[in-house]
Design an enzyme around this catalytic site. Structure first.
Site, mmCIF file in Angstrom:
data_model
loop_
_atom_site.group_PDB
_atom_site.id
_atom_site.type_symbol
_atom_site.label_atom_id
_atom_site.label_comp_id
_atom_site.label_asym_id
_atom_site.label_seq_id
_atom_site.Cartn_x
_atom_site.Cartn_y
_atom_site.Cartn_z
ATOM 1 N N HIS A 66 -165.242 10.665 -11.195
ATOM 2 C CA HIS A 66 -166.495 9.948 -11.377
ATOM 3 C C HIS A 66 -166.348 8.699 -12.238
ATOM 4 O O HIS A 66 -167.128 7.754 -12.083
ATOM 5 C CB HIS A 66 -167.552 10.874 -11.991
ATOM 6 C CG HIS A 66 -168.198 11.788 -11.004
ATOM 7 N ND1 HIS A 66 -167.634 12.988 -10.636
ATOM 8 C CD2 HIS A 66 -169.351 11.683 -10.292
ATOM 9 C CE1 HIS A 66 -168.413 13.587 -9.751
ATOM 10 N NE2 HIS A 66 -169.453 12.816 -9.522
ATOM 11 N N GLY A 67 -165.402 8.711 -13.155
ATOM 12 C CA GLY A 67 -165.277 7.533 -13.993
ATOM 13 C C GLY A 67 -164.138 7.647 -14.970
ATOM 14 O O GLY A 67 -163.687 8.743 -15.318
#
Length: 474
Positions: free
Chosen positions: A324-325
Protein backbone atom coordinates in the site's frame (compact mmCIF):
# COMPACT_ATOMS: atom_id res chain seq x y z
CA UNK A 1 -7.24 12.32 -15.53
CA UNK A 2 -9.46 11.89 -12.47
CA UNK A 3 -12.75 10.02 -12.94
CA UNK A 4 -14.64 12.77 -11.11
CA UNK A 5 -13.20 15.63 -13.18
CA UNK A 6 -15.26 17.42 -15.85
CA UNK A 7 -12.67 16.48 -18.50
CA UNK A 8 -13.27 12.79 -17.92
CA UNK A 9 -17.03 12.80 -17.27
CA UNK A 10 -18.06 15.25 -20.00
CA UNK A 11 -15.36 14.75 -22.63
CA UNK A 12 -13.08 11.74 -22.46
CA UNK A 13 -15.49 8.93 -21.50
CA UNK A 14 -18.34 9.96 -23.88
CA UNK A 15 -15.91 10.55 -26.77
CA UNK A 16 -14.14 7.21 -26.33
CA UNK A 17 -17.45 5.33 -26.00
CA UNK A 18 -18.92 6.95 -29.13
CA UNK A 19 -15.81 6.26 -31.21
CA UNK A 20 -15.69 2.69 -29.87
CA UNK A 21 -19.21 1.93 -31.09
CA UNK A 22 -18.61 3.78 -34.33
CA UNK A 23 -15.68 1.43 -35.02
CA UNK A 24 -17.78 -1.61 -34.10
CA UNK A 25 -20.44 -0.59 -36.62
CA UNK A 26 -17.91 0.15 -39.34
CA UNK A 27 -15.94 -2.19 -41.54
CA UNK A 28 -12.85 -1.60 -39.39
CA UNK A 29 -13.63 -3.78 -36.37
CA UNK A 30 -10.01 -4.89 -36.34
CA UNK A 31 -9.14 -1.41 -35.08
CA UNK A 32 -11.29 -1.69 -31.92
CA UNK A 33 -8.58 -3.21 -29.72
CA UNK A 34 -5.83 -0.80 -30.92
CA UNK A 35 -8.24 2.08 -30.36
CA UNK A 36 -8.98 1.02 -26.76
CA UNK A 37 -5.26 0.62 -26.14
CA UNK A 38 -4.49 4.06 -27.60
CA UNK A 39 -7.30 5.68 -25.58
CA UNK A 40 -5.96 4.03 -22.43
CA UNK A 41 -2.47 5.37 -23.12
CA UNK A 42 -3.88 8.88 -23.57
CA UNK A 43 -5.70 8.50 -20.26
CA UNK A 44 -2.56 7.23 -18.54
CA UNK A 45 -0.29 9.93 -19.97
CA UNK A 46 -2.66 12.80 -19.16
CA UNK A 47 -0.99 13.53 -15.79
CA UNK A 48 2.66 12.73 -16.53
CA UNK A 49 3.56 11.74 -20.11
CA UNK A 50 7.17 11.03 -19.06
CA UNK A 51 6.06 7.84 -17.30
CA UNK A 52 4.37 6.41 -20.39
CA UNK A 53 7.50 4.47 -21.27
CA UNK A 54 7.34 2.65 -17.91
CA UNK A 55 4.04 0.94 -18.62
CA UNK A 56 4.95 0.31 -22.28
CA UNK A 57 8.21 -1.33 -21.27
CA UNK A 58 6.45 -3.35 -18.55
CA UNK A 59 3.82 -4.63 -21.00
CA UNK A 60 6.35 -5.57 -23.67
CA UNK A 61 8.76 -7.34 -21.32
CA UNK A 62 6.03 -9.31 -19.54
CA UNK A 63 4.32 -10.36 -22.76
CA UNK A 64 7.61 -11.63 -24.21
CA UNK A 65 8.46 -13.42 -20.97
CA UNK A 66 5.01 -15.03 -20.89
CA UNK A 67 5.46 -16.32 -24.43
CA UNK A 68 8.97 -17.56 -23.64
CA UNK A 69 7.82 -19.42 -20.50
CA UNK A 70 4.97 -21.02 -22.43
CA UNK A 71 7.27 -22.16 -25.27
CA UNK A 72 10.05 -23.46 -23.03
CA UNK A 73 10.23 -26.79 -21.22
CA UNK A 74 13.71 -26.55 -19.73
CA UNK A 75 13.97 -22.86 -18.82
CA UNK A 76 10.53 -22.21 -17.38
CA UNK A 77 11.72 -21.64 -13.82
CA UNK A 78 14.65 -19.31 -14.64
CA UNK A 79 12.40 -17.28 -16.94
CA UNK A 80 9.70 -17.03 -14.29
CA UNK A 81 12.25 -15.93 -11.68
CA UNK A 82 13.52 -13.37 -14.19
CA UNK A 83 9.95 -12.11 -14.61
CA UNK A 84 9.47 -11.77 -10.85
CA UNK A 85 12.80 -10.00 -10.55
CA UNK A 86 11.99 -7.52 -13.31
CA UNK A 87 8.52 -6.72 -11.99
CA UNK A 88 9.43 -6.51 -8.32
CA UNK A 89 12.66 -4.69 -9.17
CA UNK A 90 10.80 -1.98 -11.09
CA UNK A 91 8.19 -1.67 -8.34
CA UNK A 92 10.91 -1.56 -5.69
CA UNK A 93 12.94 1.08 -7.51
CA UNK A 94 10.08 3.48 -8.06
CA UNK A 95 8.16 2.90 -4.85
CA UNK A 96 10.64 1.94 -2.16
CA UNK A 97 14.05 3.46 -3.01
CA UNK A 98 13.57 6.61 -0.92
CA UNK A 99 11.93 4.58 1.85
CA UNK A 100 14.95 2.26 1.98
CA UNK A 101 17.41 5.17 1.93
CA UNK A 102 15.60 7.05 4.69
CA UNK A 103 15.48 3.87 6.81
CA UNK A 104 19.21 3.28 6.31
CA UNK A 105 19.95 6.91 7.20
CA UNK A 106 17.90 6.62 10.38
CA UNK A 107 19.51 3.34 11.45
CA UNK A 108 23.13 4.09 10.53
CA UNK A 109 23.04 7.88 11.01
CA UNK A 110 24.22 8.17 7.42
CA UNK A 111 23.35 10.89 4.93
CA UNK A 112 22.45 9.25 1.65
CA UNK A 113 20.57 11.78 -0.50
CA UNK A 114 16.97 11.00 -1.41
CA UNK A 115 16.26 10.21 -5.06
CA UNK A 116 12.84 11.89 -4.92
CA UNK A 117 11.48 9.48 -7.52
CA UNK A 118 7.97 10.28 -8.74
CA UNK A 119 5.85 7.13 -8.54
CA UNK A 120 4.35 6.14 -11.92
CA UNK A 121 0.61 6.08 -11.36
CA UNK A 122 -0.96 2.62 -11.11
CA UNK A 123 2.35 0.74 -11.00
CA UNK A 124 1.32 -1.33 -7.96
CA UNK A 125 -1.83 -2.50 -9.73
CA UNK A 126 -0.50 -3.34 -13.19
CA UNK A 127 2.57 -5.00 -11.66
CA UNK A 128 0.41 -7.35 -9.57
CA UNK A 129 -1.75 -8.20 -12.59
CA UNK A 130 1.27 -9.15 -14.66
CA UNK A 131 2.90 -11.18 -11.89
CA UNK A 132 -0.32 -13.21 -11.70
CA UNK A 133 -0.24 -13.64 -15.49
CA UNK A 134 3.34 -14.99 -15.46
CA UNK A 135 2.62 -17.18 -12.43
CA UNK A 136 -0.36 -18.85 -14.12
CA UNK A 137 1.68 -19.53 -17.25
CA UNK A 138 4.52 -20.99 -15.17
CA UNK A 139 2.17 -23.29 -13.21
CA UNK A 140 0.43 -24.28 -16.48
CA UNK A 141 -2.90 -22.83 -15.40
CA UNK A 142 -2.94 -20.68 -18.51
CA UNK A 143 -1.75 -21.10 -22.09
CA UNK A 144 -1.02 -17.77 -23.81
CA UNK A 145 0.20 -19.16 -27.13
CA UNK A 146 -2.91 -18.07 -29.02
CA UNK A 147 -3.13 -14.59 -27.48
CA UNK A 148 -1.98 -11.63 -29.50
CA UNK A 149 0.07 -8.75 -28.20
CA UNK A 150 -2.84 -6.32 -28.56
CA UNK A 151 -5.10 -8.55 -26.45
CA UNK A 152 -2.49 -8.46 -23.72
CA UNK A 153 -2.13 -4.67 -24.02
CA UNK A 154 -5.88 -4.21 -23.53
CA UNK A 155 -5.86 -6.57 -20.53
CA UNK A 156 -3.15 -4.57 -18.75
CA UNK A 157 -4.05 -1.05 -19.93
CA UNK A 158 -7.87 -0.98 -20.09
CA UNK A 159 -8.33 2.52 -18.73
CA UNK A 160 -11.32 2.08 -16.36
CA UNK A 161 -9.26 -0.20 -14.09
CA UNK A 162 -5.71 0.88 -14.95
CA UNK A 163 -4.92 3.32 -12.14
CA UNK A 164 -6.43 1.76 -8.99
CA UNK A 165 -8.11 -1.49 -9.89
CA UNK A 166 -10.04 -3.63 -9.43
CA UNK A 167 -7.04 -5.96 -9.82
CA UNK A 168 -8.31 -8.09 -12.69
CA UNK A 169 -7.36 -11.61 -13.71
CA UNK A 170 -6.39 -12.29 -17.31
CA UNK A 171 -8.97 -15.08 -17.61
CA UNK A 172 -11.68 -12.60 -16.59
CA UNK A 173 -10.68 -10.02 -19.17
CA UNK A 174 -9.19 -11.46 -22.35
CA UNK A 175 -12.18 -13.65 -23.32
CA UNK A 176 -14.46 -10.61 -23.02
CA UNK A 177 -12.47 -8.66 -25.60
CA UNK A 178 -12.96 -11.57 -28.05
CA UNK A 179 -16.62 -12.37 -27.30
CA UNK A 180 -18.67 -11.41 -30.37
CA UNK A 181 -21.67 -10.64 -28.12
CA UNK A 182 -19.68 -7.72 -26.76
CA UNK A 183 -19.15 -6.27 -30.22
CA UNK A 184 -22.55 -4.59 -30.33
CA UNK A 185 -24.50 -1.98 -28.42
CA UNK A 186 -25.90 -3.49 -25.22
CA UNK A 187 -28.31 -0.98 -23.71
CA UNK A 188 -28.67 -2.95 -20.48
CA UNK A 189 -24.91 -2.73 -19.90
CA UNK A 190 -24.88 0.97 -20.76
CA UNK A 191 -27.80 1.61 -18.39
CA UNK A 192 -26.19 -0.32 -15.54
CA UNK A 193 -22.88 1.39 -16.27
CA UNK A 194 -24.58 4.77 -15.98
CA UNK A 195 -26.17 3.77 -12.67
CA UNK A 196 -22.89 2.54 -11.17
CA UNK A 197 -20.91 5.50 -12.52
CA UNK A 198 -23.49 7.92 -11.06
CA UNK A 199 -23.36 6.21 -7.67
CA UNK A 200 -19.58 6.41 -7.69
CA UNK A 201 -19.58 10.04 -8.76
CA UNK A 202 -21.97 10.91 -5.92
CA UNK A 203 -19.86 9.00 -3.37
CA UNK A 204 -16.72 10.82 -4.46
CA UNK A 205 -18.07 14.35 -4.96
CA UNK A 206 -20.79 14.52 -2.31
CA UNK A 207 -19.21 12.46 0.48
CA UNK A 208 -15.50 11.60 0.21
CA UNK A 209 -14.39 15.02 -1.04
CA UNK A 210 -16.47 16.76 1.65
CA UNK A 211 -14.84 14.67 4.38
CA UNK A 212 -11.32 15.22 2.99
CA UNK A 213 -10.61 18.67 4.54
CA UNK A 214 -11.97 17.53 7.91
CA UNK A 215 -9.69 14.48 7.83
CA UNK A 216 -6.75 16.66 6.81
CA UNK A 217 -7.37 18.97 9.77
CA UNK A 218 -7.31 16.00 12.16
CA UNK A 219 -4.33 14.14 10.68
CA UNK A 220 -2.10 16.69 8.96
CA UNK A 221 -1.69 19.23 11.75
CA UNK A 222 0.32 19.15 14.96
CA UNK A 223 -2.53 19.99 17.31
CA UNK A 224 -3.01 17.65 20.30
CA UNK A 225 -6.21 15.61 20.35
CA UNK A 226 -8.62 14.66 23.11
CA UNK A 227 -10.42 11.30 23.18
CA UNK A 228 -13.51 12.57 21.33
CA UNK A 229 -11.40 14.54 18.85
CA UNK A 230 -9.24 11.50 18.00
CA UNK A 231 -12.38 9.35 17.72
CA UNK A 232 -14.05 11.91 15.47
CA UNK A 233 -10.99 12.12 13.21
CA UNK A 234 -10.68 8.35 12.93
CA UNK A 235 -14.37 7.89 12.07
CA UNK A 236 -14.13 10.60 9.42
CA UNK A 237 -11.17 8.89 7.75
CA UNK A 238 -12.81 5.45 8.01
CA UNK A 239 -15.74 6.85 6.06
CA UNK A 240 -13.69 8.95 3.64
CA UNK A 241 -11.52 5.99 2.64
CA UNK A 242 -14.49 3.69 2.07
CA UNK A 243 -16.54 6.16 0.06
CA UNK A 244 -13.49 7.32 -1.92
CA UNK A 245 -12.20 3.88 -2.89
CA UNK A 246 -15.60 2.28 -3.40
CA UNK A 247 -16.48 5.31 -5.54
CA UNK A 248 -13.45 4.63 -7.73
CA UNK A 249 -14.40 0.96 -8.03
CA UNK A 250 -18.02 1.81 -8.88
CA UNK A 251 -16.92 4.28 -11.54
CA UNK A 252 -14.38 1.80 -12.93
CA UNK A 253 -16.93 -1.02 -13.12
CA UNK A 254 -19.58 1.33 -14.50
CA UNK A 255 -17.20 2.86 -17.05
CA UNK A 256 -16.15 -0.61 -18.23
CA UNK A 257 -19.79 -1.58 -18.80
CA UNK A 258 -20.02 1.16 -21.44
CA UNK A 259 -17.69 -1.09 -23.45
CA UNK A 260 -19.51 -4.34 -22.49
CA UNK A 261 -16.65 -5.35 -20.18
CA UNK A 262 -17.57 -6.74 -16.77
CA UNK A 263 -15.01 -6.04 -14.05
CA UNK A 264 -15.16 -7.99 -10.76
CA UNK A 265 -16.86 -6.59 -7.67
CA UNK A 266 -14.40 -4.94 -5.29
CA UNK A 267 -16.56 -4.04 -2.26
CA UNK A 268 -19.46 -5.74 -0.54
CA UNK A 269 -20.49 -3.55 2.41
CA UNK A 270 -17.27 -4.26 4.38
CA UNK A 271 -18.27 -2.25 7.45
CA UNK A 272 -21.16 -4.64 8.04
CA UNK A 273 -18.68 -7.46 8.75
CA UNK A 274 -18.98 -9.38 12.02
CA UNK A 275 -15.38 -10.69 11.96
CA UNK A 276 -12.01 -9.61 10.59
CA UNK A 277 -12.03 -12.57 8.20
CA UNK A 278 -15.39 -11.48 6.84
CA UNK A 279 -14.08 -7.92 6.50
CA UNK A 280 -11.29 -9.09 4.19
CA UNK A 281 -13.80 -11.02 2.11
CA UNK A 282 -15.73 -7.79 1.60
CA UNK A 283 -13.02 -5.07 1.47
CA UNK A 284 -10.89 -4.64 -1.68
CA UNK A 285 -12.00 -8.10 -2.77
CA UNK A 286 -9.66 -8.34 -5.76
CA UNK A 287 -6.57 -7.53 -3.65
CA UNK A 288 -7.62 -10.10 -1.03
CA UNK A 289 -8.03 -12.65 -3.81
CA UNK A 290 -4.59 -11.84 -5.24
CA UNK A 291 -2.88 -12.07 -1.84
CA UNK A 292 -4.59 -15.42 -1.21
CA UNK A 293 -3.87 -16.99 -4.61
CA UNK A 294 -0.38 -15.64 -5.31
CA UNK A 295 1.16 -15.21 -1.86
CA UNK A 296 -0.68 -17.00 0.96
CA UNK A 297 -1.29 -20.30 -0.89
CA UNK A 298 2.22 -20.48 -2.47
CA UNK A 299 3.65 -19.95 1.04
CA UNK A 300 1.77 -23.07 2.10
CA UNK A 301 -1.58 -21.63 3.12
CA UNK A 302 -3.17 -23.62 5.92
CA UNK A 303 -1.80 -27.00 4.78
CA UNK A 304 1.39 -27.15 6.86
CA UNK A 305 0.24 -26.98 10.46
CA UNK A 306 -1.23 -24.35 12.75
CA UNK A 307 1.91 -22.32 13.42
CA UNK A 308 2.93 -22.27 9.75
CA UNK A 309 -0.58 -21.09 8.89
CA UNK A 310 -0.31 -18.21 11.37
CA UNK A 311 3.12 -17.22 10.08
CA UNK A 312 1.83 -17.33 6.49
CA UNK A 313 -0.98 -14.97 7.47
CA UNK A 314 1.52 -12.65 9.10
CA UNK A 315 3.87 -12.60 6.10
CA UNK A 316 1.00 -12.10 3.66
CA UNK A 317 -0.37 -9.08 5.46
CA UNK A 318 3.01 -7.57 6.23
CA UNK A 319 3.72 -7.57 2.50
CA UNK A 320 0.16 -6.49 1.78
CA UNK A 321 0.66 -3.51 4.05
CA UNK A 322 3.96 -2.63 2.39
CA UNK A 323 2.28 -2.87 -1.04
CA UNK A 324 0.00 0.00 0.00
CA UNK A 325 2.82 2.42 0.60
CA UNK A 326 6.47 3.00 1.42
CA UNK A 327 6.22 3.83 5.11
CA UNK A 328 6.51 1.96 8.40
CA UNK A 329 2.93 2.94 9.23
CA UNK A 330 1.74 0.76 6.33
CA UNK A 331 3.90 -2.13 7.55
CA UNK A 332 2.46 -1.73 11.05
CA UNK A 333 -1.07 -1.62 9.62
CA UNK A 334 -0.45 -4.87 7.74
CA UNK A 335 1.04 -6.48 10.86
CA UNK A 336 -2.03 -5.50 12.89
CA UNK A 337 -4.39 -7.10 10.36
CA UNK A 338 -2.22 -10.21 10.12
CA UNK A 339 -2.25 -10.52 13.92
CA UNK A 340 -6.01 -9.96 14.03
CA UNK A 341 -6.59 -12.72 11.46
CA UNK A 342 -4.30 -15.05 13.44
CA UNK A 343 -6.26 -14.35 16.65
CA UNK A 344 -9.53 -14.91 14.78
CA UNK A 345 -8.25 -18.24 13.49
CA UNK A 346 -7.19 -19.41 16.96
CA UNK A 347 -10.49 -18.19 18.42
CA UNK A 348 -12.42 -20.10 15.76
CA UNK A 349 -10.37 -23.27 16.26
CA UNK A 350 -11.11 -23.13 19.98
CA UNK A 351 -14.82 -23.28 19.14
CA UNK A 352 -15.50 -19.81 20.50
CA UNK A 353 -17.94 -17.39 18.88
CA UNK A 354 -19.05 -13.87 19.67
CA UNK A 355 -22.69 -12.79 19.30
CA UNK A 356 -23.16 -11.14 15.91
CA UNK A 357 -23.65 -7.62 17.29
CA UNK A 358 -20.62 -7.87 19.57
CA UNK A 359 -18.56 -9.39 16.72
CA UNK A 360 -19.54 -6.48 14.46
CA UNK A 361 -18.69 -3.91 17.14
CA UNK A 362 -15.27 -5.47 17.83
CA UNK A 363 -14.49 -5.72 14.09
CA UNK A 364 -15.55 -2.16 13.31
CA UNK A 365 -13.63 -0.77 16.30
CA UNK A 366 -10.47 -2.64 15.29
CA UNK A 367 -10.72 -1.64 11.61
CA UNK A 368 -11.38 1.98 12.58
CA UNK A 369 -8.33 2.10 14.87
CA UNK A 370 -6.15 0.35 12.30
CA UNK A 371 -7.12 2.97 9.68
CA UNK A 372 -5.53 5.58 11.96
CA UNK A 373 -2.22 3.74 11.57
CA UNK A 374 -2.83 3.55 7.81
CA UNK A 375 -3.54 7.29 7.45
CA UNK A 376 -1.06 8.77 9.95
CA UNK A 377 1.53 10.77 7.98
CA UNK A 378 4.23 9.99 10.55
CA UNK A 379 4.89 8.02 13.71
CA UNK A 380 4.74 11.29 15.65
CA UNK A 381 1.18 11.94 14.53
CA UNK A 382 0.29 8.33 15.26
CA UNK A 383 1.56 8.84 18.82
CA UNK A 384 -0.63 11.96 19.09
CA UNK A 385 -3.68 9.89 18.17
CA UNK A 386 -2.69 7.16 20.63
CA UNK A 387 -2.36 9.75 23.39
CA UNK A 388 -5.77 11.14 22.43
CA UNK A 389 -7.45 7.72 22.53
CA UNK A 390 -5.97 7.18 26.01
CA UNK A 391 -7.35 10.49 27.25
CA UNK A 392 -3.94 12.12 27.63
CA UNK A 393 -5.39 15.46 26.46
CA UNK A 394 -8.78 15.13 28.08
CA UNK A 395 -11.96 13.60 26.73
CA UNK A 396 -14.18 16.40 25.43
CA UNK A 397 -14.39 18.31 22.13
CA UNK A 398 -12.61 21.61 22.65
CA UNK A 399 -13.70 24.89 21.15
CA UNK A 400 -10.43 25.33 19.25
CA UNK A 401 -10.85 21.93 17.59
CA UNK A 402 -14.45 22.63 16.57
CA UNK A 403 -13.47 25.98 15.06
CA UNK A 404 -10.55 24.48 13.13
CA UNK A 405 -12.81 21.78 11.68
CA UNK A 406 -15.47 24.35 10.71
CA UNK A 407 -12.83 26.49 8.99
CA UNK A 408 -11.57 23.47 7.05
CA UNK A 409 -15.06 22.32 6.07
CA UNK A 410 -17.60 23.98 3.79
CA UNK A 411 -20.33 23.56 6.41
CA UNK A 412 -21.37 26.39 8.71
CA UNK A 413 -21.35 24.70 12.11
CA UNK A 414 -19.85 21.73 13.90
CA UNK A 415 -23.35 20.35 14.48
CA UNK A 416 -23.92 20.22 10.72
CA UNK A 417 -20.58 18.43 10.27
CA UNK A 418 -21.46 15.90 12.99
CA UNK A 419 -24.88 15.22 11.41
CA UNK A 420 -23.25 14.80 7.99
CA UNK A 421 -20.74 12.28 9.41
CA UNK A 422 -23.56 10.39 11.16
CA UNK A 423 -25.55 10.22 7.90
CA UNK A 424 -22.47 8.88 6.09
CA UNK A 425 -22.05 6.23 8.78
CA UNK A 426 -25.70 5.18 8.36
CA UNK A 427 -25.20 4.94 4.58
CA UNK A 428 -22.21 2.63 5.04
CA UNK A 429 -23.85 0.44 7.68
CA UNK A 430 -27.55 0.32 6.82
CA UNK A 431 -28.06 0.97 3.11
CA UNK A 432 -27.63 -1.54 0.27
CA UNK A 433 -24.37 -1.37 -1.66
CA UNK A 434 -23.92 -0.47 -5.32
CA UNK A 435 -24.10 -4.05 -6.60
CA UNK A 436 -27.38 -4.59 -4.72
CA UNK A 437 -28.83 -1.46 -6.30
CA UNK A 438 -28.34 -2.98 -9.75
CA UNK A 439 -31.07 -5.47 -8.82
CA UNK A 440 -33.62 -2.73 -8.20
CA UNK A 441 -36.40 -2.24 -10.74
CA UNK A 442 -35.42 -0.32 -13.91
CA UNK A 443 -37.54 2.66 -12.88
CA UNK A 444 -35.88 2.94 -9.46
CA UNK A 445 -32.43 2.60 -11.03
CA UNK A 446 -33.26 5.30 -13.59
CA UNK A 447 -34.42 7.75 -10.94
CA UNK A 448 -31.36 6.97 -8.84
CA UNK A 449 -29.01 7.59 -11.76
CA UNK A 450 -30.76 10.84 -12.76
CA UNK A 451 -30.85 12.30 -9.25
CA UNK A 452 -27.28 11.36 -8.36
CA UNK A 453 -25.97 12.53 -11.74
CA UNK A 454 -27.63 15.94 -11.37
CA UNK A 455 -26.31 16.50 -7.86
CA UNK A 456 -22.87 15.14 -8.72
CA UNK A 457 -22.53 17.24 -11.88
CA UNK A 458 -23.71 20.41 -10.12
CA UNK A 459 -21.09 20.02 -7.41
CA UNK A 460 -18.42 18.85 -9.87
CA UNK A 461 -18.87 21.93 -12.04
CA UNK A 462 -18.47 24.34 -9.14
CA UNK A 463 -15.14 26.24 -9.19
CA UNK A 464 -13.12 23.97 -6.92
CA UNK A 465 -10.26 21.52 -7.01
CA UNK A 466 -10.89 17.85 -7.71
CA UNK A 467 -8.95 15.73 -5.18
CA UNK A 468 -7.41 12.60 -6.61
CA UNK A 469 -8.59 9.21 -5.41
CA UNK A 470 -6.76 7.99 -2.31
CA UNK A 471 -5.77 4.63 -3.80
CA UNK A 472 -4.32 6.19 -6.94
CA UNK A 473 -1.33 7.13 -4.73
CA UNK A 474 -0.59 3.47 -4.02
Amino acid sequence: MIFSSPEFVLLFLPAVALLYYALLKSSHKCLVAPFLFAASLVYYAWWRPQNLWVILASITVNYLLGQAIAHSETRRKPLFILGLTVNLGALGWYKYTDFALSTINALLHSDFPMREIILPIGISFFTFQQIAYLSDIYTRKHDPLHEGFMDYCCFVCFFPQLVAGPIVHHQEMMPQFHDSRNHRVNWENIFNGLVLFSIGLAKKILIADQLSPVVGQCFDTNTPLSFLEASFGSICYTLQLYFDFSAYSDMAIGGALFFNIHLPQNFNSPYKSASIQEFWRRWHITLSRWLRDYLYIPLGGNKRGAWRTLSNLGITFLLGGLWHGAAWTFVLWGALHGAALAVHRLWHKAGLKLPTLLGWLATFAFVNLAWVVFRAPSMERLKAFAKGFLGGNGFMLRREFRESVINASQLSSFSCIAVFVLCCLCLALLFPNSEAMLHWSPRKRLWLAVILSIFGLLVMLLPQSHPEFIYSKF
